[in-house]
Design an enzyme around this catalytic site. Structure first.
Site, PDB file in Angstrom:
ATOM      1  N   ARG A   1       6.853   4.933   3.428  1.00  0.00           N
ATOM      2  CA  ARG A   1       7.625   4.873   4.678  1.00  0.00           C
ATOM      3  C   ARG A   1       8.890   4.048   4.484  1.00  0.00           C
ATOM      4  O   ARG A   1       9.961   4.407   4.980  1.00  0.00           O
ATOM      5  CB  ARG A   1       6.775   4.277   5.794  1.00  0.00           C
ATOM      6  CG  ARG A   1       7.570   4.019   7.083  1.00  0.00           C
ATOM      7  CD  ARG A   1       6.731   3.328   8.127  1.00  0.00           C
ATOM      8  NE  ARG A   1       7.541   2.909   9.259  1.00  0.00           N
ATOM      9  CZ  ARG A   1       8.142   1.736   9.352  1.00  0.00           C
ATOM     10  NH1 ARG A   1       8.033   0.855   8.367  1.00  0.00           N
ATOM     11  NH2 ARG A   1       8.857   1.421  10.417  1.00  0.00           N
ATOM     12  N   ARG A   2       8.781   2.939   3.753  1.00  0.00           N
ATOM     13  CA  ARG A   2       9.954   2.102   3.505  1.00  0.00           C
ATOM     14  C   ARG A   2      11.033   2.897   2.764  1.00  0.00           C
ATOM     15  O   ARG A   2      12.230   2.780   3.059  1.00  0.00           O
ATOM     16  CB  ARG A   2       9.526   0.867   2.704  1.00  0.00           C
ATOM     17  CG  ARG A   2      10.556  -0.245   2.658  1.00  0.00           C
ATOM     18  CD  ARG A   2       9.992  -1.469   1.937  1.00  0.00           C
ATOM     19  NE  ARG A   2       8.869  -2.033   2.657  1.00  0.00           N
ATOM     20  CZ  ARG A   2       7.697  -2.326   2.109  1.00  0.00           C
ATOM     21  NH1 ARG A   2       7.495  -2.074   0.834  1.00  0.00           N
ATOM     22  NH2 ARG A   2       6.733  -2.853   2.836  1.00  0.00           N
TER      23      ARG A   2
ATOM     24  N   LYS B   1      -1.410   1.039  11.204  1.00  0.00           N
ATOM     25  CA  LYS B   1       0.023   1.337  11.163  1.00  0.00           C
ATOM     26  C   LYS B   1       0.277   2.801  11.501  1.00  0.00           C
ATOM     27  O   LYS B   1       1.248   3.132  12.194  1.00  0.00           O
ATOM     28  CB  LYS B   1       0.596   0.962   9.798  1.00  0.00           C
ATOM     29  CG  LYS B   1       0.543  -0.547   9.559  1.00  0.00           C
ATOM     30  CD  LYS B   1       1.281  -0.992   8.321  1.00  0.00           C
ATOM     31  CE  LYS B   1       1.266  -2.525   8.242  1.00  0.00           C
ATOM     32  NZ  LYS B   1       2.026  -3.067   7.108  1.00  0.00           N
TER      33      LYS B   1
ATOM     34  N   CYS C   1      -6.957   2.911   4.535  1.00  0.00           N
ATOM     35  CA  CYS C   1      -7.816   1.765   4.832  1.00  0.00           C
ATOM     36  C   CYS C   1      -7.784   1.462   6.322  1.00  0.00           C
ATOM     37  O   CYS C   1      -6.770   1.647   6.987  1.00  0.00           O
ATOM     38  CB  CYS C   1      -7.373   0.540   4.032  1.00  0.00           C
ATOM     39  SG  CYS C   1      -5.747  -0.109   4.472  1.00  0.00           S
TER      40      CYS C   1
ATOM     41  N   GLU D   1       1.103   4.115   1.580  1.00  0.00           N
ATOM     42  CA  GLU D   1       1.647   4.658   2.824  1.00  0.00           C
ATOM     43  C   GLU D   1       2.838   3.833   3.324  1.00  0.00           C
ATOM     44  O   GLU D   1       3.822   4.369   3.827  1.00  0.00           O
ATOM     45  CB  GLU D   1       0.570   4.693   3.912  1.00  0.00           C
ATOM     46  CG  GLU D   1      -0.648   5.534   3.554  1.00  0.00           C
ATOM     47  CD  GLU D   1      -1.750   4.735   2.907  1.00  0.00           C
ATOM     48  OE1 GLU D   1      -2.932   5.020   3.200  1.00  0.00           O
ATOM     49  OE2 GLU D   1      -1.458   3.829   2.093  1.00  0.00           O
TER      50      GLU D   1
ATOM     51  N   ARG E   1       0.137   3.035  15.161  1.00  0.00           N
ATOM     52  CA  ARG E   1       1.389   2.556  15.750  1.00  0.00           C
ATOM     53  C   ARG E   1       2.488   3.609  15.627  1.00  0.00           C
ATOM     54  O   ARG E   1       3.244   3.834  16.566  1.00  0.00           O
ATOM     55  CB  ARG E   1       1.825   1.253  15.070  1.00  0.00           C
ATOM     56  CG  ARG E   1       3.111   0.656  15.651  1.00  0.00           C
ATOM     57  CD  ARG E   1       3.417  -0.688  15.019  1.00  0.00           C
ATOM     58  NE  ARG E   1       3.704  -0.562  13.598  1.00  0.00           N
ATOM     59  CZ  ARG E   1       3.871  -1.605  12.782  1.00  0.00           C
ATOM     60  NH1 ARG E   1       3.730  -2.838  13.253  1.00  0.00           N
ATOM     61  NH2 ARG E   1       4.132  -1.419  11.504  1.00  0.00           N
TER      62      ARG E   1
ATOM     63  N   HIS F   1       0.854  -1.185   0.000  1.00  0.00           N
ATOM     64  CA  HIS F   1       0.000   0.000   0.000  1.00  0.00           C
ATOM     65  C   HIS F   1       0.893   1.238   0.000  1.00  0.00           C
ATOM     66  O   HIS F   1       2.017   1.217   0.500  1.00  0.00           O
ATOM     67  CB  HIS F   1      -0.921  -0.005   1.212  1.00  0.00           C
ATOM     68  CG  HIS F   1      -2.130  -0.865   1.028  1.00  0.00           C
ATOM     69  ND1 HIS F   1      -3.370  -0.526   1.526  1.00  0.00           N
ATOM     70  CD2 HIS F   1      -2.302  -2.053   0.387  1.00  0.00           C
ATOM     71  CE1 HIS F   1      -4.252  -1.466   1.203  1.00  0.00           C
ATOM     72  NE2 HIS F   1      -3.627  -2.400   0.521  1.00  0.00           N
TER      73      HIS F   1
ATOM     74  N   CYS G   1      -3.728   0.270   7.027  1.00  0.00           N
ATOM     75  CA  CYS G   1      -2.864   1.452   7.043  1.00  0.00           C
ATOM     76  C   CYS G   1      -3.156   2.338   8.248  1.00  0.00           C
ATOM     77  O   CYS G   1      -2.249   2.931   8.827  1.00  0.00           O
ATOM     78  CB  CYS G   1      -3.039   2.240   5.745  1.00  0.00           C
ATOM     79  SG  CYS G   1      -2.278   1.447   4.314  1.00  0.00           S
TER      80      CYS G   1
END
Length: 286
Positions: A101-102, A192, A145, A97, A195, A95, A189
């Site tokens: 981030r990666r 996450k 999502c 987002e 988190r 996805h 997402c």
């Protein structure tokens, strides 16, 4: 002499540098300009659509609306449970987002490993941290999502009402990403993002050498079909996130904290980032 109630009241917090109607427009236009500058290969064609997400940086030396795109990605897919393996050679969650981030983490490793000083990271004791006055921001072309919609209600909405939203008995439940066919095991997402609001976006490995990095704002593109009655990005998504974080306030150890980013609603994104509707079957870009 001031009354005791006035004397004991805390000073009002300074206004956010992003409390401006043009903030969301500036954020989305910066990301879309960067996206449009990239080659055509891999972008949606015809009836295809996708989701776009980007991490941005604001600095204290310039207008807070003059943003720099640090990482950018598109994507809507993740592997079903039956296709997962334990060799670490497959991307489970693609996805937008998560991929953005990666990419940001790869950039952070590069910045820390540079021979010269980083423009936005600085050594702090045994760890690195974001330079003072610098802030990270997230832009997404649509609601992530996993967001549980909160029905329109006054600010004193009862906890019982929040807990029963979307068929869930507790807003603390983790939701899996939606998928067609094979069920996915990837967290949604929004889970996450929740988190990241507690432990930061840097992940476990970078936490050994980097202080937690938190988002200051999250800007989300409007739906072309309009939001459901009484729903707003700024109020409702913030309300859900606050409810999910409320039970964690007494369980955190330094250097972690509960971070509550500001939410903004951006203009409707271009057609290639809109989910098609009607008689035609929607197509997602690979």
């Amino acid at each position: 002499m001031l009354p005791s109630s006035a004397a004991s009241s805390p000073p009002a917090p300074p206004p956010s540098p992003w409390d401006d109607v043009s903030w969301a427009e500036s954020t989305s236009s910066t990301v879309l300009q960067h996206y449009n500058s990239l080659p055509k290969k891999g972008k949606p064609q015809g009836r295809e659509s996708t989701v776009l997400a980007a991490f941005l940086l604001s600095t204290p030396q310039q207008d807070p609306r003059n943003l720099t795109v640090l990482s950018l990605a598109t994507g809507t897919k993740c592997l079903g449970a039956a296709r997962l393996n334990h060799h670490g050679d497959l991307v489970h969650d693609a996805h937008a987002e998560v991929v953005a981030r990666r990419a940001l983490l790869r950039l952070i490793y590069t910045e820390i490993g540079r021979s010269g000083a980083s423009d936005w990271l600085v050594a702090s004791g045994e760890k690195w941290k974001l330079r003072d006055g610098y802030h990270l921001h997230l832009y997404i072309t649509q609601i992530p999502c996993g967001v549980m919609p909160v029905p329109p209600s006054p600010s004193e909405l009862l906890r019982e009402q929040l807990d029963s939203v979307n068929g869930c008995d507790d807003v603390g439940f983790v939701q899996r990403k939606p998928g067609r066919g094979d069920t996915t095991l990837s967290m949604s997402c929004f889970d996450k993002i929740t988190r990241w609001s507690v432990v930061g976006i840097q992940g476990a490995l970078l936490s050994h050498i980097l202080e937690p990095l938190y988002l200051s704002t999250i800007t989300i593109g409007q739906s072309p079909t309009g939001a459901s009655d009484g729903f707003s990005v700024e109020n409702n998504i913030k309300k859900v996130l606050d409810a999910r974080l409320s039970s964690l306030s007494s369980k955190l150890l330094l250097p972690f904290k509960l971070n509550k980013p500001l939410f903004y609603e951006a203009p409707i994104p271009p057609k290639e980032f809109q989910q098609t509707s009607g008689d035609l079957q929607p197509l997602t870009c690979g």
